[in-house]
Design a protein around this motif. Structure first.
Motif, PDB file in Angstrom:
ATOM      1  N   PHE A   1       2.720   9.318   1.102  1.00 28.13           N
ATOM      2  CA  PHE A   1       1.796  10.045   0.109  1.00 28.13           C
ATOM      3  C   PHE A   1       0.554  10.611   1.138  1.00 28.13           C
ATOM      4  CE2 PHE A   1       3.170   6.521  -2.811  1.00 28.13           C
ATOM      5  CZ  PHE A   1       3.968   7.340  -3.491  1.00 28.13           C
TER       6      PHE A   1
ATOM      7  N   ARG B   1      -7.954   8.183   2.883  1.00 29.76           N
ATOM      8  CA  ARG B   1      -7.918   7.196   3.836  1.00 29.76           C
ATOM      9  C   ARG B   1      -8.993   7.518   5.034  1.00 29.76           C
ATOM     10  NH1 ARG B   1      -2.434   8.066   2.543  1.00 29.76           N
ATOM     11  NH2 ARG B   1      -1.775   9.876   3.790  1.00 29.76           N
TER      12      ARG B   1
ATOM     13  N   SER C   1      -0.663  -1.809  -1.970  1.00 28.31           N
ATOM     14  CA  SER C   1      -0.742  -1.440  -0.446  1.00 28.31           C
ATOM     15  C   SER C   1       0.346  -0.370  -0.050  1.00 28.31           C
ATOM     16  CB  SER C   1      -1.068  -2.529   0.417  1.00 28.31           C
ATOM     17  OG  SER C   1      -0.172  -3.343   0.195  1.00 28.31           O
ATOM     18  N   PHE C   2       1.650  -0.517  -0.687  1.00 29.70           N
ATOM     19  CA  PHE C   2       2.673   0.253  -0.401  1.00 29.70           C
ATOM     20  C   PHE C   2       2.968   0.194   1.066  1.00 29.70           C
ATOM     21  CE2 PHE C   2       4.751   4.696  -0.218  1.00 29.70           C
ATOM     22  CZ  PHE C   2       6.101   4.063  -0.536  1.00 29.70           C
TER      23      PHE C   2
ATOM     24  N   PHE D   1      -3.852   3.171   3.710  1.00 27.81           N
ATOM     25  CA  PHE D   1      -5.415   2.788   3.391  1.00 27.81           C
ATOM     26  C   PHE D   1      -5.508   1.704   4.471  1.00 27.81           C
ATOM     27  CE2 PHE D   1      -5.283   4.854  -0.649  1.00 27.81           C
ATOM     28  CZ  PHE D   1      -6.258   5.498  -0.294  1.00 27.81           C
TER      29      PHE D   1
ATOM     30  N   ILE E   1       3.474  -5.736  -4.885  1.00 27.12           N
ATOM     31  CA  ILE E   1       4.613  -6.559  -5.769  1.00 27.12           C
ATOM     32  C   ILE E   1       6.075  -6.358  -4.911  1.00 27.12           C
ATOM     33  CG2 ILE E   1       5.565  -4.785  -6.969  1.00 27.12           C
ATOM     34  CD1 ILE E   1       5.159  -6.933  -9.232  1.00 27.12           C
ATOM     35  N   SER E   2       6.117  -5.613  -3.957  1.00 24.08           N
ATOM     36  CA  SER E   2       7.400  -5.260  -3.219  1.00 24.08           C
ATOM     37  C   SER E   2       7.208  -5.929  -1.902  1.00 24.08           C
ATOM     38  CB  SER E   2       7.759  -3.712  -3.475  1.00 24.08           C
ATOM     39  OG  SER E   2       8.320  -3.626  -2.191  1.00 24.08           O
TER      40      SER E   2
ATOM     41  N   ALA F   1       7.762  -2.843   0.414  1.00 23.99           N
ATOM     42  CA  ALA F   1       6.418  -2.195   0.987  1.00 23.99           C
ATOM     43  C   ALA F   1       5.752  -3.108   1.768  1.00 23.99           C
ATOM     44  CB  ALA F   1       5.793  -1.948  -0.358  1.00 23.99           C
TER      45      ALA F   1
ATOM     46  N   ASP G   1       1.869  -9.686  -8.359  1.00 26.35           N
ATOM     47  CA  ASP G   1       1.561  -8.580  -9.522  1.00 26.35           C
ATOM     48  C   ASP G   1       0.126  -8.497  -9.410  1.00 26.35           C
ATOM     49  OD1 ASP G   1       1.694  -6.667 -11.908  1.00 26.35           O
ATOM     50  OD2 ASP G   1       0.460  -8.453 -12.570  1.00 26.35           O
TER      51      ASP G   1
ATOM     52  N   PHE H   1      -2.273  -6.972 -11.071  1.00 26.36           N
ATOM     53  CA  PHE H   1      -3.077  -7.252 -12.245  1.00 26.36           C
ATOM     54  C   PHE H   1      -3.380  -8.785 -12.308  1.00 26.36           C
ATOM     55  CE2 PHE H   1      -1.467  -3.025 -13.179  1.00 26.36           C
ATOM     56  CZ  PHE H   1      -2.533  -2.258 -13.803  1.00 26.36           C
TER      57      PHE H   1
ATOM     58  N   ASP I   1      -5.168   1.868  -5.845  1.00 27.27           N
ATOM     59  CA  ASP I   1      -4.355   2.932  -5.834  1.00 27.27           C
ATOM     60  C   ASP I   1      -2.902   2.894  -6.496  1.00 27.27           C
ATOM     61  OD1 ASP I   1      -3.471   5.721  -5.634  1.00 27.27           O
ATOM     62  OD2 ASP I   1      -2.952   5.594  -3.471  1.00 27.27           O
ATOM     63  N   PRO I   2      -2.884   2.728  -7.634  1.00 31.41           N
ATOM     64  CA  PRO I   2      -1.544   2.087  -8.445  1.00 31.41           C
ATOM     65  C   PRO I   2      -0.529   3.316  -8.525  1.00 31.41           C
ATOM     66  CG  PRO I   2      -3.296   2.482 -10.090  1.00 31.41           C
ATOM     67  CD  PRO I   2      -3.707   2.532  -8.886  1.00 31.41           C
ATOM     68  N   PRO I   3       0.835   2.865  -8.764  1.00 31.63           N
ATOM     69  CA  PRO I   3       1.480   3.979  -9.111  1.00 31.63           C
ATOM     70  C   PRO I   3       1.487   4.768 -10.445  1.00 31.63           C
ATOM     71  CG  PRO I   3       2.643   1.716  -9.620  1.00 31.63           C
ATOM     72  CD  PRO I   3       1.362   1.828  -8.909  1.00 31.63           C
TER      73      PRO I   3
HETATM   74  N1  SAH Z   1      -1.659   3.469  -2.570  1.00 30.16           N
HETATM   75  C1  SAH Z   1      -0.357   3.731  -1.738  1.00 30.16           C
HETATM   76  C2  SAH Z   1       0.322   4.097  -3.026  1.00 30.16           C
HETATM   77  C3  SAH Z   1       0.895   3.352  -3.942  1.00 30.16           C
HETATM   78  S1  SAH Z   1       2.473   3.531  -4.462  1.00 30.16           S
HETATM   79  C4  SAH Z   1      -0.629   4.543  -0.683  1.00 30.16           C
HETATM   80  O1  SAH Z   1      -1.756   4.981  -0.386  1.00 30.16           O
HETATM   81  O2  SAH Z   1       0.371   5.116   0.192  1.00 30.16           O
HETATM   82  C5  SAH Z   1       2.537   2.258  -5.465  1.00 30.16           C
HETATM   83  C6  SAH Z   1       2.798   0.654  -4.972  1.00 30.16           C
HETATM   84  O3  SAH Z   1       2.456  -0.095  -5.968  1.00 30.16           O
HETATM   85  C7  SAH Z   1       4.280   0.517  -4.513  1.00 30.16           C
HETATM   86  O4  SAH Z   1       4.369  -0.063  -3.337  1.00 30.16           O
HETATM   87  C8  SAH Z   1       4.725  -0.519  -5.466  1.00 30.16           C
HETATM   88  O5  SAH Z   1       5.369  -1.531  -4.737  1.00 30.16           O
HETATM   89  C9  SAH Z   1       3.470  -1.172  -6.153  1.00 30.16           C
HETATM   90  N2  SAH Z   1       3.488  -1.834  -7.088  1.00 30.16           N
HETATM   91  C10 SAH Z   1       4.005  -1.323  -8.381  1.00 30.16           C
HETATM   92  N3  SAH Z   1       3.680  -2.058  -9.561  1.00 30.16           N
HETATM   93  C11 SAH Z   1       2.710  -3.356  -8.793  1.00 30.16           C
HETATM   94  C12 SAH Z   1       2.087  -4.479  -9.484  1.00 30.16           C
HETATM   95  N4  SAH Z   1       2.321  -4.554 -10.668  1.00 30.16           N
HETATM   96  N5  SAH Z   1       1.554  -4.995  -8.662  1.00 30.16           N
HETATM   97  C13 SAH Z   1       1.352  -4.733  -7.239  1.00 30.16           C
HETATM   98  N6  SAH Z   1       2.033  -3.824  -6.675  1.00 30.16           N
HETATM   99  C14 SAH Z   1       2.728  -3.067  -7.591  1.00 30.16           C
END
Ligand code: SAH
Length: 403
Positions: A212, A219, A236-237, A241, A258-259, A262, A287, A289, A305-307
């Motif tokens: 990204f 950042r 955090s992906f 940051f 969540i992943s 990541a 998760d 939330f 910074d969510p998806p």
């Molecule tokens: N902030 C990141 C980009 C976020 S990408 C950066 O600066 O690069 C989105 C990330 O959110 C992915 O890593 C994905 O695994 C995560 N994600 C998606 N849904 C989630 C959830 N419900 N809880 C936590 N992480 C989640």
């Protein structure tokens, strides 16, 4: 001579409102904005638009199967679109970045930012010597050879990867195109540098083109604010940051995602930067939330910074509510004097709606705060029209404890 040449130029007349939009620089013509055309068009051919007095209005790339029927390349005075046209555009893109974005310590950047830089429906990012071209509009495939050649001449990449957005993969397959390296094959993951910090980019399979890049300046802002703080990076992906916060002197950095994939990739990025690997670091797989609402942990700086929470227009309202809920939960984890940096990359959620959602969370939280800044994309992602402005970020400081 191609079939379309034999048939003569594709000529379109637009409805008045679309004509006005094109004249003011809007880069898209929707199918239902076309009043008449002299014949059926083929994807990839040039379409010339004329006004009602039969004067040249604009020229663009025709897309037979897309609701965005024409992507404008040029409007105003007549112009010929040929190899030199693309060459000059690409050179201008490079010139805008060399020495200011691409400089010592940074060899990863967006080189071409779609519509806003004369290549509608196409972006190109460089990661060290690997150029990743991502195509969102099928019309580019019809002129891929020419474009590839121009990009090789101007950007001189060691490797070149073609990536295709999901909506055009079927069309591309029909033309014999698949995603991947063109020419010599390199690695699936490339290590590049951004402001002296090294990161992996998953150039072949990662989201977008592998990293990204658009958040680069945000950042840096986090780095400036992190000293002595316990930092939580939500979603955090790959830890973008987080590594900047570590370099900025954070007391601790927590990655929340969540992943597992990541979090592992963030861990690898720490190991690529031995001078930052010493920071007190935590990784939470959960998760976001739920964890924010249920955990009792407190922080001094939280990044959310969510998806994209709205992948389509119909999800817009739900997304605004989700931003409010997410950022309220984050505010409740902040200590007195704590900072929240809330970001949104949802194109369907406008800046107004997003900032409104964060304000709702701040009101609901009930504590006094002050806003420090709002920003959009880094300058290598210029957005010349409203639809291109997807990235929003706001920083607020809480004056009292929420807990
Ligand atoms: N902030 C990141 C980009 C976020 S990408 C950066 O600066 O690069 C989105 C990330 O959110 C992915 O890593 C994905 O695994 C995560 N994600 C998606 N849904 C989630 C959830 N419900 N809880 C936590 N992480 C989640």
């Amino acid at each position: 001579m191609s079939g379309s040449d034999a048939k003569g130029r594709l000529r379109l007349e637009l409805f008045p409102r679309a004509e006005t939009a094109v004249r003011s620089g809007h880069p898209w013509v929707y199918a239902d904005s076309i009043k008449s055309q002299n014949r059926e068009g083929e994807t990839g051919e040039l379409a010339v638009m004329y006004d009602k007095k039969d004067r040249f209005l604009a020229i663009g790339l025709y897309e037979a199967d897309s609701p965005i029927r024409v992507r404008i390349l040029h409007y105003g005075k007549p112009a010929g679109i040929h190899r030199n046209w693309w060459l000059e555009k690409a050179q201008a893109c490079l010139a805008r970045r060399e020495g200011n974005i691409l400089k010592d310590g940074t060899d990863g950047a967006r080189l071409i930012s779609g519509e806003s830089e004369g290549f509608p429906g196409l972006v190109a990012d460089i990661y060290a010597g690997t150029l990743v071209v991502k195509i969102y509009a099928a019309s580019w495939l019809a002129r891929w050879e020419e474009i590839e050649d121009v990009f090789r001449e101007v950007f001189r990449p060691q490797y070149l990867i073609l990536r295709l957005s999901r909506n055009i993969t079927q069309f591309a397959a029909g033309m014999g195109f698949t995603e991947g390296f063109h020419g010599e094959a390199g690695e699936e993951t490339v290590v590049f540098s951004e402001n002296g910090i090294r990161f992996e980019a998953a150039v072949l399979k990662g989201q977008k083109t592998g990293f990204f890049l658009d958040q680069r300046d945000n950042r840096s802002r986090v780095e400036q604010l992190a000293a002595g703080r316990d930092v939580l990076n939500v979603f955090s992906f790959t830890g973008g940051f987080s590594l900047y916060a570590a370099r900025g002197g954070a007391r601790s950095v927590t990655d929340l995602d969540i992943s597992r994939h990541a979090l592992d990739s963030a861990a690898r990025n720490y190991s690529l930067n031995p001078s930052l690997a010493g920071v007190k670091r935590h990784a939470v797989q959960a998760d976001a939330f739920r964890w924010l609402e249920e955990s009792g942990e407190n922080y001094d700086l939280i990044i959310t910074d969510p998806p994209s929470l709205a992948k389509r227009e119909s999800e817009r309202e739900g997304a605004a509510r989700a931003y409010a809920r997410l950022n309220l939960a984050a505010l409740r984890r902040l200590r007195a004097g704590g900072l929240l940096i809330a970001a949104s990359c949802s194109a369907h959620v406008s800046a107004e709606e997003f900032y409104g959602a964060v304000e709702e969370a701040l009101r609901e939280n009930g504590l006094p705060f002050r806003e420090l800044w709002r920003y959009g994309h880094a300058p290598d992602h210029p957005a010349a029209f409203r639809e291109a402005e997807y990235l929003k970020a706001v920083c607020v400081e809480l004056k009292e404890t929420a807990i």
